[in-house]
Design a protein around this motif. Structure first.
Motif, PDB file in Angstrom:
ATOM      1  N   TYR A   1       0.861  -1.182   0.000  1.00  0.00           N
ATOM      2  CA  TYR A   1       0.000   0.000   0.000  1.00  0.00           C
ATOM      3  C   TYR A   1       0.893   1.226   0.000  1.00  0.00           C
ATOM      4  CZ  TYR A   1       0.960   0.529   4.998  1.00  0.00           C
ATOM      5  OH  TYR A   1       1.578   0.695   6.200  1.00  0.00           O
ATOM      6  N   VAL A   2       0.399   2.306  -0.544  1.00  0.00           N
ATOM      7  CA  VAL A   2       1.149   3.546  -0.638  1.00  0.00           C
ATOM      8  C   VAL A   2       0.934   4.353   0.634  1.00  0.00           C
ATOM      9  CG1 VAL A   2       1.452   5.707  -1.895  1.00  0.00           C
ATOM     10  CG2 VAL A   2       0.986   3.585  -3.148  1.00  0.00           C
ATOM     11  N   SER A   3       2.021   4.605   1.342  1.00  0.00           N
ATOM     12  CA  SER A   3       1.926   5.335   2.605  1.00  0.00           C
ATOM     13  C   SER A   3       2.304   6.803   2.470  1.00  0.00           C
ATOM     14  CB  SER A   3       2.848   4.684   3.651  1.00  0.00           C
ATOM     15  OG  SER A   3       4.212   4.745   3.215  1.00  0.00           O
ATOM     16  N   GLN A   4       2.998   7.162   1.372  1.00  0.00           N
ATOM     17  CA  GLN A   4       3.478   8.533   1.234  1.00  0.00           C
ATOM     18  C   GLN A   4       3.698   8.852  -0.242  1.00  0.00           C
ATOM     19  OE1 GLN A   4       6.954   9.306   3.614  1.00  0.00           O
ATOM     20  NE2 GLN A   4       7.459  11.209   2.545  1.00  0.00           N
ATOM     21  N   THR A   5       3.426  10.085  -0.628  1.00  0.00           N
ATOM     22  CA  THR A   5       3.675  10.537  -1.997  1.00  0.00           C
ATOM     23  C   THR A   5       4.448  11.848  -1.948  1.00  0.00           C
ATOM     24  OG1 THR A   5       1.588   9.553  -2.761  1.00  0.00           O
ATOM     25  CG2 THR A   5       2.639  11.165  -4.205  1.00  0.00           C
ATOM     26  N   ASP A   6       5.644  11.845  -2.514  1.00  0.00           N
ATOM     27  CA  ASP A   6       6.480  13.045  -2.581  1.00  0.00           C
ATOM     28  C   ASP A   6       6.508  13.549  -4.014  1.00  0.00           C
ATOM     29  OD1 ASP A   6       7.121  12.810   0.127  1.00  0.00           O
ATOM     30  OD2 ASP A   6       8.814  11.471  -0.310  1.00  0.00           O
ATOM     31  N   ILE A   7       6.150  14.803  -4.197  1.00  0.00           N
ATOM     32  CA  ILE A   7       6.085  15.393  -5.533  1.00  0.00           C
ATOM     33  C   ILE A   7       7.011  16.603  -5.588  1.00  0.00           C
ATOM     34  CG2 ILE A   7       4.596  16.506  -7.245  1.00  0.00           C
ATOM     35  CD1 ILE A   7       2.246  14.940  -6.037  1.00  0.00           C
ATOM     36  N   ALA A   8       7.968  16.575  -6.520  1.00  0.00           N
ATOM     37  CA  ALA A   8       8.920  17.674  -6.682  1.00  0.00           C
ATOM     38  C   ALA A   8       8.836  18.186  -8.114  1.00  0.00           C
ATOM     39  CB  ALA A   8      10.343  17.194  -6.370  1.00  0.00           C
ATOM     40  N   LEU A   9       8.290  19.387  -8.282  1.00  0.00           N
ATOM     41  CA  LEU A   9       8.144  19.997  -9.592  1.00  0.00           C
ATOM     42  C   LEU A   9       9.035  21.228  -9.681  1.00  0.00           C
ATOM     43  CD1 LEU A   9       4.254  19.791  -9.941  1.00  0.00           C
ATOM     44  CD2 LEU A   9       5.958  18.111 -10.661  1.00  0.00           C
ATOM     45  N   LYS A  10       9.631  21.430 -10.847  1.00  0.00           N
ATOM     46  CA  LYS A  10      10.532  22.561 -11.047  1.00  0.00           C
ATOM     47  C   LYS A  10      10.076  23.399 -12.234  1.00  0.00           C
ATOM     48  CE  LYS A  10      14.541  19.960  -9.381  1.00  0.00           C
ATOM     49  NZ  LYS A  10      15.905  19.462  -9.731  1.00  0.00           N
TER      50      LYS A  10
ATOM     51  N   GLY B   1      -3.435   1.553  11.750  1.00  0.00           N
ATOM     52  CA  GLY B   1      -4.775   1.536  11.180  1.00  0.00           C
ATOM     53  C   GLY B   1      -5.245   0.154  10.794  1.00  0.00           C
ATOM     54  N   GLY B   2      -4.552  -0.880  11.287  1.00  0.00           N
ATOM     55  CA  GLY B   2      -4.974  -2.231  10.974  1.00  0.00           C
ATOM     56  C   GLY B   2      -4.598  -2.675   9.580  1.00  0.00           C
ATOM     57  N   ILE B   3      -3.724  -1.897   8.887  1.00  0.00           N
ATOM     58  CA  ILE B   3      -3.320  -2.278   7.529  1.00  0.00           C
ATOM     59  C   ILE B   3      -2.021  -3.055   7.609  1.00  0.00           C
ATOM     60  CG2 ILE B   3      -2.687  -1.422   5.244  1.00  0.00           C
ATOM     61  CD1 ILE B   3      -4.246   1.082   5.833  1.00  0.00           C
ATOM     62  N   GLY B   4      -1.983  -4.232   7.053  1.00  0.00           N
ATOM     63  CA  GLY B   4      -0.768  -5.031   7.051  1.00  0.00           C
ATOM     64  C   GLY B   4      -0.139  -5.040   5.684  1.00  0.00           C
ATOM     65  N   GLY B   5       1.173  -5.327   5.627  1.00  0.00           N
ATOM     66  CA  GLY B   5       1.836  -5.429   4.333  1.00  0.00           C
ATOM     67  C   GLY B   5       2.973  -4.456   4.205  1.00  0.00           C
ATOM     68  N   GLN B   6       3.468  -4.316   2.980  1.00  0.00           N
ATOM     69  CA  GLN B   6       4.624  -3.493   2.690  1.00  0.00           C
ATOM     70  C   GLN B   6       4.219  -2.057   2.353  1.00  0.00           C
ATOM     71  OE1 GLN B   6       8.129  -4.162   2.628  1.00  0.00           O
ATOM     72  NE2 GLN B   6       7.930  -1.947   2.565  1.00  0.00           N
ATOM     73  N   ALA B   7       4.729  -1.100   3.128  1.00  0.00           N
ATOM     74  CA  ALA B   7       4.459   0.305   2.839  1.00  0.00           C
ATOM     75  C   ALA B   7       5.390   0.768   1.719  1.00  0.00           C
ATOM     76  CB  ALA B   7       4.669   1.152   4.081  1.00  0.00           C
ATOM     77  N   VAL B   8       4.853   1.585   0.806  1.00  0.00           N
ATOM     78  CA  VAL B   8       5.607   2.071  -0.352  1.00  0.00           C
ATOM     79  C   VAL B   8       5.485   3.594  -0.423  1.00  0.00           C
ATOM     80  CG1 VAL B   8       5.791   2.033  -2.868  1.00  0.00           C
ATOM     81  CG2 VAL B   8       5.262  -0.068  -1.628  1.00  0.00           C
ATOM     82  N   ARG B   9       6.618   4.227  -0.715  1.00  0.00           N
ATOM     83  CA  ARG B   9       6.642   5.677  -0.919  1.00  0.00           C
ATOM     84  C   ARG B   9       6.792   5.957  -2.415  1.00  0.00           C
ATOM     85  NH1 ARG B   9      11.148   6.556   0.887  1.00  0.00           N
ATOM     86  NH2 ARG B   9      12.336   7.426  -0.837  1.00  0.00           N
TER      87      ARG B   9
END
Length: 214
Positions: free
Chosen positions: A3-12, A86-94
């Motif tokens: 599941y996606v735990s974080q989203t980093d957005i870098a725009l220039k 939050g009861g979510i199991g599995g691999q966190a992905v950024r």
């Protein structure tokens, strides 16, 4: 599962804009939702293969928006560690997204000449002007205007003016919007006072899969 735990957005902003003093070229202007809308498939993924496919599709869609330099777009996923909050199991992905915006302004002024089947008497000389505003308000829209004017040796004058607005999504939905205004004018002053004018307006919505058009 993943599941996606974080989203980093870098725009220039573009490194070499046409008008460096223009305030719109001094800082990244794209709103975050423009990128996040294209990440929806990846963020909803719950398997590694679905996530990989979603990231590939997101990069392809971001490249095709017409507001980023295609070669600058990078969309990657990184392991962020297990997280059972939050009861979510599995691999966190950024997810990380990087992109460089295209110049907000594109302009073209070009004299032209066209030889028509009637020979020199029917040849045309004219002027073509075209300008594009890319993503001026930061919502992914593109506004294009053009003006073309031709004159022939036989004193026929042709003019065409067009304004087009394109938006990749409407309200976050996978529907692209296009609105166009078009005006054409033809005058034949050598043979008559006849002038023909045609004006048209069109608004079209198209689903991203191409299955539906309204």
């Amino acid at each position: 599962p993943v599941y996606v735990s974080q989203t980093d957005i870098a725009l220039k902003p573009p490194p070499d804009p046409m008008f460096p003093s223009l305030s719109l070229t001094k800082a990244a202007r794209t709103h975050r939702h423009v990128v996040e809308d294209e990440l929806a498939e990846a963020r909803a993924a719950r398997t590694a293969s679905a996530l990989a496919g979603g990231l590939i599709n997101a990069q392809r869609r971001l490249e095709s928006l017409g507001v980023f330099q295609p070669e600058s777009v990078r969309v990657d996923g990184f392991r962020a560690g297990p997280d059972f909050s939050g009861g979510i199991g599995g691999q966190a992905v950024r997810i990380e997204v990087e992109a460089v915006e295209m110049d907000v302004l594109k302009a073209r002024i070009e004299p032209s000449a066209r030889m028509l089947p009637g020979g020199v008497a029917e040849s045309q000389v004219g002027l073509e002007l075209e300008g594009t505003l890319r993503n001026p308000t930061g919502h992914g829209e593109t506004l294009t205007g053009s003006y073309k004017n031709y004159a022939t040796a036989g004193a026929q004058f042709d003019g065409n003016m067009q304004l087009k607005l394109s938006k990749p999504r409407v309200g976050g939905l996978p529907v692209a919007l296009t609105a166009e205004l078009d005006k054409q004018r033809t005058s034949r002053t050598s043979t008559s006072s006849f002038t023909e004018q045609v004006q048209a307006a069109r608004v079209q919505g198209t689903s991203h899969d191409g299955a539906h058009t309204l």
